[in-house]
Each structure stands twice: as structure tokens, then as C-alpha cells.
Design a protein around this motif. Sequence first.
Motif, PDB file in Angstrom:
ATOM      1  N   ILE A   1       0.904  -1.207   0.124  1.00  0.00           N
ATOM      2  CA  ILE A   1      -0.011   0.108   0.099  1.00  0.00           C
ATOM      3  C   ILE A   1       0.771   1.236   0.004  1.00  0.00           C
ATOM      4  O   ILE A   1       0.373   2.458  -0.390  1.00  0.00           O
ATOM      5  CB  ILE A   1      -1.017  -0.094   1.186  1.00  0.00           C
ATOM      6  N   TYR A   2       2.221   1.024   0.320  1.00  0.00           N
ATOM      7  CA  TYR A   2       3.124   2.162   0.377  1.00  0.00           C
ATOM      8  C   TYR A   2       3.520   2.557  -0.847  1.00  0.00           C
ATOM      9  O   TYR A   2       3.655   3.894  -1.376  1.00  0.00           O
ATOM     10  CB  TYR A   2       4.175   2.153   1.154  1.00  0.00           C
ATOM     11  N   ASP A   3       3.547   1.753  -2.026  1.00  0.00           N
ATOM     12  CA  ASP A   3       3.806   2.169  -3.290  1.00  0.00           C
ATOM     13  C   ASP A   3       2.970   1.913  -4.582  1.00  0.00           C
ATOM     14  O   ASP A   3       3.617   1.937  -5.729  1.00  0.00           O
ATOM     15  CB  ASP A   3       5.255   1.425  -3.591  1.00  0.00           C
ATOM     16  N   CYS A   4       2.069   1.260  -4.095  1.00  0.00           N
ATOM     17  CA  CYS A   4       1.174   0.682  -5.463  1.00  0.00           C
ATOM     18  C   CYS A   4       0.314   1.988  -5.970  1.00  0.00           C
ATOM     19  O   CYS A   4       0.065   2.927  -5.420  1.00  0.00           O
ATOM     20  CB  CYS A   4       0.002  -0.427  -4.894  1.00  0.00           C
ATOM     21  N   PRO A   5       0.022   1.830  -7.155  1.00  0.00           N
ATOM     22  CA  PRO A   5      -0.804   3.059  -7.720  1.00  0.00           C
ATOM     23  C   PRO A   5      -2.262   3.180  -7.449  1.00  0.00           C
ATOM     24  O   PRO A   5      -2.762   2.088  -7.175  1.00  0.00           O
ATOM     25  CB  PRO A   5      -0.481   2.673  -9.421  1.00  0.00           C
TER      26      PRO A   5
ATOM     27  N   LEU B   1      -4.076  -6.037   0.413  1.00  0.00           N
ATOM     28  CA  LEU B   1      -3.674  -4.922  -0.281  1.00  0.00           C
ATOM     29  C   LEU B   1      -4.958  -4.401  -1.024  1.00  0.00           C
ATOM     30  O   LEU B   1      -5.280  -3.221  -1.006  1.00  0.00           O
ATOM     31  CB  LEU B   1      -2.792  -5.256  -1.557  1.00  0.00           C
ATOM     32  N   LYS B   2      -5.894  -5.337  -1.367  1.00  0.00           N
ATOM     33  CA  LYS B   2      -7.236  -4.804  -2.205  1.00  0.00           C
ATOM     34  C   LYS B   2      -7.999  -3.876  -0.794  1.00  0.00           C
ATOM     35  O   LYS B   2      -8.683  -3.135  -1.132  1.00  0.00           O
ATOM     36  CB  LYS B   2      -8.145  -6.021  -2.306  1.00  0.00           C
ATOM     37  N   LEU B   3      -7.960  -4.750   0.458  1.00  0.00           N
ATOM     38  CA  LEU B   3      -8.838  -3.831   1.485  1.00  0.00           C
ATOM     39  C   LEU B   3      -8.118  -2.479   1.498  1.00  0.00           C
ATOM     40  O   LEU B   3      -8.864  -1.519   1.770  1.00  0.00           O
ATOM     41  CB  LEU B   3      -8.667  -4.651   2.634  1.00  0.00           C
ATOM     42  N   ALA B   4      -6.793  -2.517   1.679  1.00  0.00           N
ATOM     43  CA  ALA B   4      -5.925  -1.287   2.039  1.00  0.00           C
ATOM     44  C   ALA B   4      -6.252  -0.234   0.779  1.00  0.00           C
ATOM     45  O   ALA B   4      -6.504   0.856   1.263  1.00  0.00           O
ATOM     46  CB  ALA B   4      -4.510  -1.542   1.901  1.00  0.00           C
ATOM     47  N   LYS B   5      -6.365  -0.425  -0.459  1.00  0.00           N
ATOM     48  CA  LYS B   5      -6.871   0.335  -1.454  1.00  0.00           C
ATOM     49  C   LYS B   5      -7.938   0.801  -1.278  1.00  0.00           C
ATOM     50  O   LYS B   5      -8.143   2.047  -1.454  1.00  0.00           O
ATOM     51  CB  LYS B   5      -6.531  -0.312  -2.873  1.00  0.00           C
TER      52      LYS B   5
END
Length: 316
Positions: free
Chosen positions: A143-147, A166-170
Motif C-alpha cells: 500500500i506504500y507504493d502501489c498505484p 492490499l485490496k482492502l487497503a486500496k
Amino acid sequence: MAGAMRRHGCRRLLGTHLKDLLYTKHCVLFDCDGVIWNDEKAVVGAPEVVSLLKKHGKSVFFVTNNCTRPRDSYLHKFSRLGFSEIVQSDVLSSAYCSAVYLRDVAKVQDKVYVIGCDGVYTELHEAGVPVVGKEPDVPGATIYDCPLDSDVKAVLVGYDDKLNFLKLAKACCYLQDPDCLFLATDRDPWHPRPRGRVSPGTGSLVAALETAAGRKATVIGKPSRFMFECIASQFGVDPAHTVMVGDRLETDILFGWNCGVDTVLTLTGVSTLEQAQGYRDSPAPEEAACVPNYVVDTVADFLPALNEERKENPAN
């Protein structure tokens, strides 16, 4: 009204009473899983019940919170399990109704970030709703570097057996914008699986995101009224002449209560007669809405009344 439902709820529906109920109802709403089929096996007698209802001129609709498949896939399953004369407009899934809501009610023209399965993506695509979320993540992304897509203005959460952190974080990041819509296909907490196993339902995923985002989702599927409003707006269905048949008290029966229609609990799925009677006898007022008007062991209990009416009216 709650008191009346407590006194008269959970009534066994047999014989003359069942025939009288069907005579006064012009529209029958069925849940699917646990009502007319279990996994890949039709409930015994269910195809005949649906066929006879249609022959008697009843409007029949299938309202399901299962968003894992698009409506055309449901048609294939109906056919595979022996149901005939089912058309696409008979089927209203939470995936389809979510697409209708985004297109016609929210009128979203920007992108929707989706946590969900192919059924949700397909229905959104067919409704012309632009989506993101299905694209594979870059290996090792966090989540720190994903677009993140600046055009996302809505988040829709459905059942997703490939859910990851990651899905939840986005989704949580998108929902930091107070103008970003937050929708859920349904709140079903869990689903029965073969051999006595269960899997988390959409409701458990929604609860995680609500906690993280500090917001509540607007729920499209049962027990929300929106699925019934879709039917009523398109087909002019009158609640007074409609009955809902389902297997889950907190979903199907509460849906019927919310929509002002009579309800029938069938005991071939999740909820039991003992649970329904417990709600009926409970002092908690909110549990009155989960008490069915009537109970049958199975939808096949409808067959004698339908066959009797067919003998009396051979032209049907």
C-alpha cells in the motif's frame, strides 16, 4: 404490527391455507440458494413448482444475494437443473442490482473500485459502468507504493474468495474521500458449504472495510428494499399481492418485512424453525421483523395446491 406478527408468525402453511395464499398472490419472489437449489442439485419439486406458478399466470422472480455469477450464467444453471421458461429478466442478483444502482440511481460516470468476483465485474461491464480492481497487482507491491487511480469515485464490495490485504487497503484509501460512494452487494455473514463447512460471506468483508474506513456501506441486496424496487418499477408489482419465499431469516424474511410483503420460510437452507420461533417469542422488537408469516418444509409443499388448482382450471 410487530405484535401481530409475533402472535401469528411461523404458521405452518398446508392444504387450504396454502391454496388461499397462492390465490391472493400474483407475484412470487424466490431466493435461490437453499430454496430452489442446494449447490448443484435442485430441491426436489422446485422446477415443477416454478413451472406451475408460471402456468397459473403468476409473475415469478428470483432475488439472490449471490453475486458470484452474472445473470446469463444463472440462466444456464436454471436450465441445467431442470427449470424451464426462465428468462433473464426473472433473475435479480445483488451484482445486477448494484450495477443498476450505480448506473441509474447514483449515475456514476467515474470509475468504481471493485472488490468482488467475475459476476460483479460482468454485470458492471454490461451496464456500462467503468471499473478498476481486476488488474493484477505488481508482484511485491504494498500500500506504500502501489498505484491508486484518481478517477475512482465509488467503492463496491462483493463476495471475493481472492481477497487480500492490499485490496482492502486500496479500498480504504479511496474511501478517505468523503465524496467517494461506499456500496456493498449484500451483508450475508457466511455461506454453507458441502460437508458441513462454511465460508465468510460478503458481510464479513464489508465489516472489515467499514471498521478500517470509519464509514458505513449502502447495501444494495437483501434485506435492502432496492431489489424489490427494481422489480416494482419495471413490472408494476404490488406488495399486497406478493409473497417472498426464502431460507434465511435475517436476509430473506427481513427483506419481505422491509418491502411490505408476506413471507414464507422454507426449511431446506440456513435457518431453522426453532430459530424462527425464537424470534417470534423474543422480547426484542427488532427481531419481530425476522419472523416469517408462514413456514413450509420445502417449496415442494406448494405442489398439491398448485396441482389442485390446475385440475379445477384445466385451461391453465
